[in-house]
Design a protein around this motif. Sequence first.
Motif, PDB file in Angstrom:
ATOM      1  N   GLY A 146      -7.925   4.560   2.575  1.00  8.72           N
ATOM      2  CA  GLY A 146      -7.228   4.880   1.332  1.00  8.72           C
ATOM      3  C   GLY A 146      -6.293   6.068   1.455  1.00  8.72           C
ATOM      4  N   ARG A 147      -5.676   6.253   2.645  1.00  9.00           N
ATOM      5  CA  ARG A 147      -4.752   7.361   2.886  1.00  9.00           C
ATOM      6  C   ARG A 147      -3.329   6.832   3.031  1.00  9.00           C
ATOM      7  NH1 ARG A 147      -5.075   9.032   7.757  1.00  9.00           N
ATOM      8  NH2 ARG A 147      -6.572   7.521   8.500  1.00  9.00           N
ATOM      9  N   PRO A 148      -2.579   6.672   1.943  1.00  9.08           N
ATOM     10  CA  PRO A 148      -1.206   6.190   2.078  1.00  9.08           C
ATOM     11  C   PRO A 148      -0.330   7.202   2.817  1.00  9.08           C
ATOM     12  CG  PRO A 148      -1.625   6.871  -0.178  1.00  9.08           C
ATOM     13  CD  PRO A 148      -2.931   6.974   0.559  1.00  9.08           C
ATOM     14  N   LEU A 149       0.592   6.688   3.588  1.00 11.94           N
ATOM     15  CA  LEU A 149       1.567   7.522   4.299  1.00 11.94           C
ATOM     16  C   LEU A 149       2.840   7.471   3.455  1.00 11.94           C
ATOM     17  CD1 LEU A 149       2.306   9.165   6.815  1.00 11.94           C
ATOM     18  CD2 LEU A 149       2.989   7.014   7.889  1.00 11.94           C
ATOM     19  N   LEU A 150       2.994   8.451   2.579  1.00  8.94           N
ATOM     20  CA  LEU A 150       4.106   8.437   1.640  1.00  8.94           C
ATOM     21  C   LEU A 150       5.274   9.257   2.182  1.00  8.94           C
ATOM     22  CD1 LEU A 150       2.038   8.938  -1.629  1.00  8.94           C
ATOM     23  CD2 LEU A 150       2.881   6.799  -0.641  1.00  8.94           C
ATOM     24  N   GLU A 151       6.468   8.711   2.006  1.00  9.14           N
ATOM     25  CA  GLU A 151       7.676   9.411   2.423  1.00  9.14           C
ATOM     26  C   GLU A 151       8.346  10.032   1.204  1.00  9.14           C
ATOM     27  OE1 GLU A 151      10.204   7.389   5.403  1.00  9.14           O
ATOM     28  OE2 GLU A 151       8.865   5.713   4.994  1.00  9.14           O
ATOM     29  N   LYS A 152       8.909  11.209   1.403  1.00  7.17           N
ATOM     30  CA  LYS A 152       9.666  11.868   0.347  1.00  7.17           C
ATOM     31  C   LYS A 152      11.129  11.877   0.738  1.00  7.17           C
ATOM     32  CE  LYS A 152       5.838  14.820  -0.893  1.00  7.17           C
ATOM     33  NZ  LYS A 152       5.291  16.153  -0.879  1.00  7.17           N
ATOM     34  N   ASN A 153      11.997  11.800  -0.236  1.00  2.44           N
ATOM     35  CA  ASN A 153      13.444  11.903  -0.005  1.00  2.44           C
ATOM     36  C   ASN A 153      13.970  10.847   0.963  1.00  2.44           C
ATOM     37  OD1 ASN A 153      13.504  14.201  -1.671  1.00  2.44           O
ATOM     38  ND2 ASN A 153      12.904  15.481   0.052  1.00  2.44           N
ATOM     39  N   VAL A 154      13.584   9.610   0.741  1.00  3.55           N
ATOM     40  CA  VAL A 154      14.082   8.515   1.570  1.00  3.55           C
ATOM     41  C   VAL A 154      15.547   8.325   1.231  1.00  3.55           C
ATOM     42  CG1 VAL A 154      13.902   6.074   2.097  1.00  3.55           C
ATOM     43  CG2 VAL A 154      11.848   7.414   1.693  1.00  3.55           C
ATOM     44  N   ILE A 155      16.393   8.347   2.248  1.00  2.63           N
ATOM     45  CA  ILE A 155      17.832   8.161   2.032  1.00  2.63           C
ATOM     46  C   ILE A 155      18.278   6.931   2.759  1.00  2.63           C
ATOM     47  CG2 ILE A 155      20.102   9.146   2.447  1.00  2.63           C
ATOM     48  CD1 ILE A 155      18.890  11.869   2.072  1.00  2.63           C
TER      49      ILE A 155
ATOM     50  N   PHE B 174       0.821  -1.210   0.000  1.00  2.88           N
ATOM     51  CA  PHE B 174       0.000   0.000   0.000  1.00  2.88           C
ATOM     52  C   PHE B 174       0.859   1.266   0.000  1.00  2.88           C
ATOM     53  CE2 PHE B 174      -2.587   3.175   2.363  1.00  2.88           C
ATOM     54  CZ  PHE B 174      -3.568   3.366   1.403  1.00  2.88           C
ATOM     55  N   ASP B 175       1.810   1.350   0.949  1.00  6.61           N
ATOM     56  CA  ASP B 175       2.642   2.560   1.003  1.00  6.61           C
ATOM     57  C   ASP B 175       4.061   2.317   1.528  1.00  6.61           C
ATOM     58  OD1 ASP B 175       2.252   2.221   3.719  1.00  6.61           O
ATOM     59  OD2 ASP B 175       1.047   4.024   3.981  1.00  6.61           O
ATOM     60  N   GLN B 176       4.462   1.061   1.638  1.00  5.88           N
ATOM     61  CA  GLN B 176       5.796   0.664   2.082  1.00  5.88           C
ATOM     62  C   GLN B 176       6.109   1.126   3.512  1.00  5.88           C
ATOM     63  OE1 GLN B 176       5.803   2.417  -1.265  1.00  5.88           O
ATOM     64  NE2 GLN B 176       4.957   0.415  -1.743  1.00  5.88           N
TER      65      GLN B 176
END
Length: 177
Positions: A168-177, A107-109
């Motif tokens: 249906g609300r994915p928790l998406l991360e930006k700039n995963v390092i 769904f959103d990793q």
Amino acid sequence: MPPVPGRALYWQVPVLICLWLAASVRCSWYPALRRRRLARSSLTHPFIEGQHWICGLPPEDDPDDAPLEADYEQFDAVWQIMANRVPAFEALRMQRAWAGYYEYHVFDQNAVIGAHPQLVNLILANGFSGHGMQHAPATGRGIAELLIDGAYSSLDLSPLSAQRILDGRPLLEKNVI
């Protein structure tokens, strides 16, 4: 929605078991690359460990019950991705490789942590998508607080609840390092 007595509860948690291939590589340009931080732009995950780089990639085909055997030919795909990203990586040489299983939350990793939306006495802590060891201390503390106090107190883990999947609300991360 409360469970209906006498009816089976069915809710599929979107977490799969996946095979991951990893390799330890050396690069003759190691001293120049040692201080370089690479943001993830693909499923490869190069990072420095001692004088080696560790990198990996899921297999193109991940059949159920895949054997835990390293696919040395797949390293060519990893090498190409890394060399396209950092030209010095053309000098990479594989030292060893291995395979292992990890859970992948489609769904959103991100992890699913907290009470099941319909069975409040069922506590979930899964779907970490390869980050379980990093998140284990906070997850354990949060689950302990939830069980003892009935709520999170030191860290608010509610954004990781299973309800986000149902909504249906994915928790998406930006700039995963």
